[in-house]
Design a protein around this motif. Structure first.
Motif, short mmCIF file in Angstrom:
data_model
loop_
_atom_site.label_atom_id
_atom_site.label_comp_id
_atom_site.label_asym_id
_atom_site.label_seq_id
_atom_site.Cartn_x
_atom_site.Cartn_y
_atom_site.Cartn_z
N PRO A 66 0.83 -1.21 0.00
CA PRO A 66 0.00 0.00 0.00
C PRO A 66 0.87 1.26 0.00
O PRO A 66 1.97 1.27 0.56
CB PRO A 66 -0.81 -0.13 1.29
N ASP A 67 0.36 2.30 -0.64
CA ASP A 67 1.11 3.55 -0.69
C ASP A 67 0.68 4.53 0.39
O ASP A 67 1.21 5.65 0.47
CB ASP A 67 0.99 4.21 -2.06
N LYS A 68 -0.25 4.09 1.25
CA LYS A 68 -0.68 4.92 2.36
C LYS A 68 -0.83 4.05 3.60
O LYS A 68 -1.09 2.85 3.50
CB LYS A 68 -2.01 5.62 2.04
N ASP A 69 -0.67 4.68 4.73
CA ASP A 69 -0.83 3.97 6.01
C ASP A 69 -2.31 3.94 6.37
O ASP A 69 -2.94 4.99 6.57
CB ASP A 69 -0.03 4.67 7.10
N SER A 70 -2.88 2.74 6.43
CA SER A 70 -4.30 2.58 6.74
C SER A 70 -4.56 2.48 8.23
O SER A 70 -5.71 2.45 8.67
CB SER A 70 -4.86 1.34 6.04
N GLY A 71 -3.49 2.37 9.02
CA GLY A 71 -3.67 2.18 10.45
C GLY A 71 -3.85 0.73 10.85
O GLY A 71 -3.91 0.42 12.03
N LYS A 72 -3.93 -0.16 9.88
CA LYS A 72 -4.10 -1.59 10.14
C LYS A 72 -2.75 -2.31 9.97
O LYS A 72 -1.87 -1.82 9.26
CB LYS A 72 -5.13 -2.19 9.19
N PRO A 73 -2.58 -3.47 10.61
CA PRO A 73 -1.36 -4.25 10.38
C PRO A 73 -1.17 -4.53 8.89
O PRO A 73 -2.11 -4.90 8.20
CB PRO A 73 -1.59 -5.53 11.18
N LEU A 74 0.04 -4.34 8.42
CA LEU A 74 0.32 -4.47 6.99
C LEU A 74 0.59 -5.93 6.62
O LEU A 74 1.22 -6.66 7.39
CB LEU A 74 1.52 -3.60 6.62
N PRO A 75 0.17 -6.35 5.43
CA PRO A 75 0.41 -7.74 5.00
C PRO A 75 1.75 -7.84 4.27
O PRO A 75 2.40 -6.83 3.97
CB PRO A 75 -0.74 -7.97 4.01
N ASP A 76 2.17 -9.08 3.99
CA ASP A 76 3.27 -9.28 3.06
C ASP A 76 2.85 -8.70 1.71
O ASP A 76 1.67 -8.78 1.33
CB ASP A 76 3.60 -10.76 2.92
#
Length: 256
Positions: A66-76
Motif C-alpha cells: 500500500p502507498d498509504k498507512d491505513s492504520g491496520k497491520p500491513l500484509p506481506d
C-alpha cells in the motif's frame, strides 16, 4: 413275485452279454480315453498405467504494498521499481511489536534472486517500505521505516547506482517527510519544537554512505530561514555559509 423274477432274468442276461466283450481273441479296439479338454485362459486385458500428473501449485500472489498507512497491520506485499533496473521487492514480515523482522527479497526481471535484505528490531506490522529516487540520479532507493521517535520516523536507506542490482545500507535518517532537491540532495524534514517551524536536512552520498551536507530551519515567527551548524561546505557547491543558506533556503522542500 412273478414280476420280480422276470426283472432278475433280464438283469442276468445283460451281465452275460456285457462280459463277452472281454473274452480273449476278439478283435476289439481298446476303449479310447476321453479327449483332454484344454481350457484356454486368455491373458487379462491390461491398461497401460496413466502418465504421472504433476500438480503445479502457483506461488502465493502478493498484493502490491500500500502507498498509504491505513492504520491496520500491513500484509506481506511486493514493490516494483519504476527505474531502469525494473526490480521486484518482496516484503515479508515476522514477529510482533518492536521486535519484528522485515525481510526484503530482491529479484531481477528474469526472476533471478539478486539480494535479500533483513532488518531486525522493526515494528514489522507498521513498517511500510518505499522506493524513492531521493538523489535524482535515476535509480530508486529502498527506504525502510524502523521505528517512530518523538522527532519523526527513523529510516534505513539502501542505495544502488547505475545498473547495480545489489543495494548498500548507506545509513539512517529521521524525519516526518522525505523529498529530494533538483540538484541531487536527499531532503528530510521534521517539526521544530513548540511549533516554531520546520527543519530541512540536505543529505548526499559519499563513498555510498549517506552524510548530511546542510540543514536549514524555517521559522514561522519571525518568518525567516537560517542555516544551522554544523554545515559541511565541502559537500556542497558553495564556498561560504551565506551562499549555501541562499541556495538551500530557496529549495522547494524548504519553501513549501
Amino acid at each position: 413275485m412273478g414280476r420280480n423274477s422276470a426283472i432278475c432274468t433280464v438283469f442276468a442276461a445283460t451281465m452275460i452279454v456285457a462280459g463277452c466283450d472281454n473274452v480273449s481273441g476278439l478283435d476289439t479296439d481298446p476303449p479310447k480315453p476321453a479327449p483332454k479338454t484344454t481350457t484356454s485362459t486368455a491373458a487379462p486385458a491390461t491398461t497401460p498405467p496413466a502418465a504421472p500428473t504433476t500438480t503445479v501449485i502457483p506461488a502465493t500472489a502478493l498484493l502490491p504494498c500500500p502507498d498509504k498507512d491505513s492504520g491496520k497491520p500491513l500484509p506481506d506485499c511486493t514493490l516494483q521499481s519504476s527505474d531502469s533496473a525494473d526490480l521486484t521487492f518482496t516484503v515479508r514480515r515476522t514477529g510482533a511489536g518492536d521486535n519484528g523482522t522485515l525481510t526484503v527479497a530482491i529479484t531481477t526481471p528474469t526472476g533471478v534472486a539478486a539480494q535479500t535484505i533483513t532488518e531486525k528490531g522493526v515494528d514489522s506490522a507498521r513498517s511500510r517500505p518505499e522506493l524513492i529516487d531521493t538523489d535524482a540520479d535515476g535509480r530508486e532507493e529502498l527506504i525502510i521505516p524502523l521505528a517512530t521517535t518523538p522527532s519523526g520516523t527513523r529510516y534505513a536507506v539502501y542505495h544502488a547506482t547505475g545498473t547495480a542490482t545489489e543495494f548498500t545500507r548507506s545509513g539512517e535518517f529521521t524525519g516526518t517527510a522525505i523529498d529530494y532537491s533538483p540538484d541531487g540532495f536527499t531532503v528530510t524534514s521534521a517539526d521544530l519544537p513548540a511549533n516554531k517551524g520546520r527543519t530541512h536536512t540536505f543529505w548526499t552520498y559519499e563513498s555510498d554512505k549517506l552524510v548530511p551536507a546542510a540543514t536549514v530551519e524555517v521559522h514561522t515567527s519571525p518568518k525567516e530561514c537560517i542555516l544551522s551548524t554544523p554545515t559541511t561546505l565541502s559537500l556542497t557547491p558553495y564556498a561560504t555559509n551565506s551562499a549555501a543558506r541562499t541556495h538551500f533556503c530557496a529549495q522547494p522542500a524548504a519553501t513549501n
